[in-house]
Design an enzyme around this catalytic site. Structure first.
Site, PDB file in Angstrom:
ATOM      1  N   GLY A 690      48.685  34.579  35.895  1.00  0.00           N
ATOM      2  CA  GLY A 690      47.568  34.594  34.975  1.00  0.00           C
ATOM      3  C   GLY A 690      46.346  35.277  35.532  1.00  0.00           C
ATOM      4  O   GLY A 690      46.413  36.037  36.501  1.00  0.00           O
ATOM      5  N   VAL A 692      41.897  34.713  36.291  1.00  0.00           N
ATOM      6  CA  VAL A 692      40.858  33.723  36.558  1.00  0.00           C
ATOM      7  C   VAL A 692      39.518  34.292  36.108  1.00  0.00           C
ATOM      8  O   VAL A 692      39.163  35.420  36.460  1.00  0.00           O
ATOM      9  CB  VAL A 692      40.801  33.359  38.051  1.00  0.00           C
ATOM     10  CG1 VAL A 692      39.705  32.337  38.317  1.00  0.00           C
ATOM     11  CG2 VAL A 692      42.147  32.825  38.518  1.00  0.00           C
ATOM     12  N   ASP A 817      53.139  29.251  49.811  1.00  0.00           N
ATOM     13  CA  ASP A 817      52.514  30.534  49.446  1.00  0.00           C
ATOM     14  C   ASP A 817      51.147  30.661  50.108  1.00  0.00           C
ATOM     15  O   ASP A 817      50.178  31.071  49.475  1.00  0.00           O
ATOM     16  CB  ASP A 817      52.389  30.659  47.929  1.00  0.00           C
ATOM     17  CG  ASP A 817      52.207  32.116  47.489  1.00  0.00           C
ATOM     18  OD1 ASP A 817      52.536  33.015  48.279  1.00  0.00           O
ATOM     19  OD2 ASP A 817      51.729  32.340  46.375  1.00  0.00           O
TER      20      ASP A 817
END
Length: 988
Positions: A690, A692, A817
């Site tokens: 996505g 931000v 991650d």
């Protein structure tokens, strides 16, 4: 397009220089202001001209001016140029091929810039060139074989670039070459053997590359005049060829950090001019127990200054011939081997010895009394052996001593009083021995003790002298696990620079002194397992940097503070104190009663036995009346759902704790308004699933004008929904000051009726760590730089977060991650680990993703930060995060991405850093680190001292990064160990 350098386009040198100036866009010192029409160009700063007529430019020297821009191709018009020096500036782009027209050029120096691309082949026609220095840039490609055309070349420096491939044999045509530097590149293959056939070569340096293969058997025969031989930090294998002894003029042999095996040649002393001998950090050694016999022959080397063979597998005893080594020797380093036996008394003859490394061997016996006669010794490392007996009093004669490490031995007796004479001592470690007696008051009067004082794990007794208050600059104090008693001295509050304070495992008694409220810089504070009593001081809630507070197993009583550090149970331990009350709900302590309430409870206990039944009877009568009335009105059924279960006070207390977890409800319209319609101006960046946006809430007084980060999920991407649900689950259950804070979530539809999902976080105004480590260099982005102390603080923040995820969470969580873009920084530059969209769990409950499920969406994780074993068997472990953290440490302090194009053919960031330790750290560190003006809590005005301190502690941090990023997961540290080591490192 090739330019036409005709008289019609550029008529003279004057116009050529003006063209060069046009491409310089920054001139902070204003040097080029003199380049104007009112002054003849031969009088411009940095310009020199010929004496003839017409005057022609022969020299352009603009070194150290911080100029920024690109190199103008018109420089090729200065056809009489003999000197072109632009070193230590910020020129970027490629070298113009037109410089190949400068046929008279003798010196070309573009070192320490930001130039890239390949070396133009046209430069290889400059047959009069004597010096070519392109070091410290970003050049790539192979070294062209045509370099052999530079027949006049004396000095060639190509170090610290991104060159790769082999060194061409044609370099051997450079008959006048005396200096060759190709360090810190990606060269592979063998060093051309023809290089050793020329007696003119005076210095040859190929350190810090990826060269492989063994040295030629005729190595020494073909290097009769070599003086300085630097082959360090490569991957050479095989034994050291005996033929090296024929290179009779050798003064320096630097073979450290390779894969050499076998023995140091026994007759190495035939090289009588040796000054520097370093075979450390290889795989040398045999099983015959006579691996140190080469020291006997070194007695012939009257000028020997440094001997280093540490971190190998050398087996044997230190020979008595040490007594006959050169009195010029300043460094003797054989630590980290398999040396046994006693320390020879012959060391007393090495009167100029400054540094002695004998650590981590199997040495036995006593520390020689004569060692104290070495009055020039500054650093003594004997830890990790089996030494016994007393610490000799003569150690106080070493008045220049700065570091003394005798830990992890079997020493007995008391701490020598003579240590008070060591007025320069700032690091003292006597831990893990069998020392007894009291702590000498005079030792605590050494104001030089600023780095660390470790006396832990001994049998010391008595109280801590009040003189401890003299250690006003001490950063680390550890007296844990002894038999100390008495009260904690009030004067300890004068140690304003303490960062690490451990007094656990003793018999201290009384209250925690009020004077300790001055220790606002403490990060690690341990008073556990003592006999302390009284209430927990409220001032501990105001320590801004405190991340670990251990007060367990004492006799504290009264209320536990419920704010500050005490809100985060991962930072505080108070178990084993049975008279505590209050605090946050998660502690499950009984509520605190006032004095009057407690007294009233005792007085009224008997009447309550009568009152309670009466109240219950009255309540039953009341409910019966309601029942009758409601039955008559036919409303009884409507009341049934309202009948409540019986609840206790504890139930209500627990329920109350859930209130703060209720999140603010926001709609799509709220977020649309907060982000100005999800405009491009509010876009902060892109993430895995996505985008931000920065937003400003104006909903309720609690959130009015609060800056937030809105992560909008791209639901059309495969795996995005799973990522959103997983991240929501994770952030609902974890709480830590170094984890990103969630404000709320939004799951609805947008104005077009499409599914919309977003997570709202607290906004981090300083952006991501990625932006600070690898900033975009353009006019729209401000130049960013992290100082040394900031980097250290950030790595500690990240380590604390991982330690919480791995060892405090249930279930244990693996982030999987960890990388700079997932580390966010707030206004105070405190780090917060973010992006839990792809977490994995061990022993996870059903509402979390299982390892197999999570692995199915793990494809997008970052290559370079993940260990070799990741994804091979579908299993995850906390060691994955430890590896990523180790790579992150190395990246932060070298400013090299793990995916940098220099890392190929088996070279990676881990090996790159490992090969540089310990003597070449300066070469791989981010240069901006050494320019740091701050070094944590210490104020050091002298720049050289400051840089040396930064180098010393950067070395420790890089070593930690190497341990964490070990290829084998079993060799990696735990985050508990990492945090402890970082606090030790921070102890400056």
């Amino acid at each position: 397009m090739k330019l036409n350098f005709s008289a019609s386009s550029i008529r003279n040198d004057h116009l050529t220089l003006l063209e060069f100036r046009k491409q310089v866009n920054q001139d902070p010192h204003g040097l080029l202001n003199s380049w104007n029409e009112s002054i003849h160009f031969c009088n411009w700063k940095g310009i020199s001209c010929s004496l003839g007529r017409p005057e022609r430019v022969t020299g352009l020297d603009l070194r150290d001016q911080r100029l920024q821009g690109t190199l103008s191709p018109y420089l090729g018009n200065l056809t009489f140029l003999t000197l072109l020096v632009l070193s230590n500036n910020s020129f970027h782009g490629e070298i113009p091929q037109e410089l190949g027209s400068l046929f008279y050029l003798r010196v070309l120096n573009f070192s320490d810039n930001k130039l890239d691309g390949k070396i133009p082949v046209q430069l290889m026609s400059l047959v009069k060139l004597q010096g070519l220095d392109l070091a410290k840039n970003a050049f790539t490609g192979h070294i062209s074989p045509s370099i052999g055309n530079l027949s006049s070349l004396v000095q060639l420096s190509l170090g610290q670039n991104h060159f790769y491939g082999s060194i061409p044999d044609d370099i051997c045509h450079l008959r006048n070459l005396s200096f060759l530097q190709v360090d810190t590149n990606n060269f592979t293959g063998e060093v051309p053997s023809c290089l050793y056939n020329h007696s003119y070569l005076a210095m040859f340096s190929v350190s810090e590359n990826s060269l492989e293969g063994s040295l030629p058997l005729n190595f020494g025969v073909t290097l009769p005049n070599i003086k300085q031989l630097y082959l360090a930090l490569n991957r050479f294998t095989g034994p050291i060829p005996v033929s090296i002894l024929n290179a009779s003029k050798l003064e320096t042999i630097a073979f450290q950090y390779n894969n050499f095996t076998g023995l140091v040649p026994r007759d190495i002393g035939k090289l009588q001019g040796l000054r520097y001998l370093d075979f450390s950090s290889n795989q040398m050694g045999t099983d015959n127990g006579d691996d140190l016999s080469f020291i006997d022959s070194l007695t012939n080397c009257g000028d020997l200054e440094q001997l280093a063979t540490g971190n190998n597998f050398l087996l044997g005893q230190l020979p008595k011939s040490i007594a006959n080594l050169s009195t010029s020797i300043t460094l003797f380093q054989v630590g980290g081997n398999q040396i046994y036996g006693s320390i020879p008394a012959g060391f007393r003859n090495l009167v100029n010895l400054e540094t002695l490394y004998l650590e981590r061997n199997n040495l036995t016996g006593k520390i020689p009394e004569d060692l104290g006669g070495l009055v020039n010794l500054q650093k003594v490392y004997l830890q990790g052996n089996h030494l016994s007996g007393l610490i000799p009093d003569s150690i106080g004669n070493m008045t220049k001593l700065t570091h003394l490490h005798l830990g992890e031995n079997s020493l007995i007796g008391s701490i020598p009083l003579s240590l008070e004479n060591c007025l320069n001592l700032f690091f003292l470690n006597l831990s893990y021995n069998n020392l007894s007696g009291t702590i000498p008051a005079h030792l605590l009067s050494l104001s030089s003790l600023t780095l660390s004082l470790n006396l832990d794990h001994n049998y010391l007794y008595g109280s801590i002298p009040s003189e401890v208050g003299n250690l006003t600059n001490l950063v680390m104090l550890d007296v844990s696990e002894n038999r100390l008693s008495g009260q904690i001295p009030e004067s300890l509050g004068l140690c304003l620079n303490l960062v690490y304070l451990n007094m656990g495992g003793n018999s201290f008694e009384g209250n925690i002194p009020k004077s300790l409220n001055t220790l606002r810089g403490v990060v690690y504070f341990d008073l556990s397992s003592n006999n302390l009593s009284g209430e927990i001081p409220e001032y501990l809630t105001d320590f801004p940097d405190l991340v670990s507070l251990n007060l367990s197993f004492n006799h504290f009583e009264g209320p536990v503070p419920n704010n500050g550090t005490f809100q985060n149970l991962s930072m505080v331990s108070i178990v084993g104190n049975n008279k505590l009350c209050g605090g946050v709900v998660q502690l499950r302590l009984p509520p605190c009663l006032t004095h009057e309430a407690a007294r009233g409870t005792k007085k009224k206990s008997l009447p309550l036995k009568v009152i309670i039944p009466v109240i219950i009877a009255g309540l039953c009568l009341f409910l019966s009346m309601i029942f009758v009335i409601c039955s008559r009105q036919n409303k009884f059924k409507s009341l049934i759902p309202q009948i409540k279960l019986k609840v206790s006070y504890a139930d209500l207390f627990k329920a109350k704790s859930l209130i703060p977890q209720i999140k603010l409800k926001v709609s799509y319209a709220d977020l649309f308004k907060a982000t100005n319609g999800f405009s491009a101006e509010n876009l902060v960046g892109a993430v895995c699933y996505g985008s931000v946006y920065k937003g400003i809430f104006d909903l309720e007084h609690l959130y009015s004008n609060q800056s937030v980060a809105v992560k909008v999920i791209s639901l059309q991407q495969e795996g995005a929904l799973e990522s959103y649900l997983s991240e929501c689950d994770v952030l609902r259950y974890i709480r830590h000051r170094n984890l990103v804070k969630i404000i709320t979530t939004c799951s609805t539809v947008d104005f077009q009726g499409n599914d919309f999902k977003a997570i709202v976080f607290k906004f981090m105004p300083k952006g991501s760590l990625e932006e600070w480590l690898h900033p975009r260099l353009d006019a729209e982005h401000e130049q960013k730089n992290l100082k040394f102390a900031q980097r250290l603080s950030i790595v500690i923040d990240i380590a604390n977060a991982l330690e919480y995820l791995h060892h405090q969470c249930e279930p244990v969580m693996v982030h999987c991650d960890l990388k700079p873009s997932n580390i966010l920084l707030d206004d105070d530059m405190t780090a917060h680990v973010a992006n839990f969209g792809l977490p994995e769990f061990k022993s996870a409950p059903s509402h979390f993703s299982t390892p197999s499920e999570a692995s199915s969406v793990s494809i997008k994780r970052t290559i370079g930060h993940l260990p070799p074993e990741y994804g091979k068997d579908g299993e995850v472990s906390i060691e994955i995060d430890v590896y990523s953290y180790g790579i992150l440490l190395l990246e932060m302090f070298t400013k090299k991405r793990p995916t940098d194009e220099m890392f190929r053919d088996g070279l990676n960031l881990h090996n790159y850093a490992k090969m540089a330790l310990p003597d070449q750290v300066r070469e791989i560190l981010d240069p901006a680190l050494l320019a740091s003006e701050d070094v944590g809590t210490m104020s050091i005005e002298n720049q050289n001292d400051r840089q040396e301190l930064i180098l010393e502690y950067s070395t420790s941090i890089l070593q930690l990064g190497i341990l964490c990023s070990a290829e084998s997961s079993k060799e990696r540290l735990s985050m508990v160990e990492v945090v402890k080591e970082l606090y030790n490192i921070r102890g400056y």
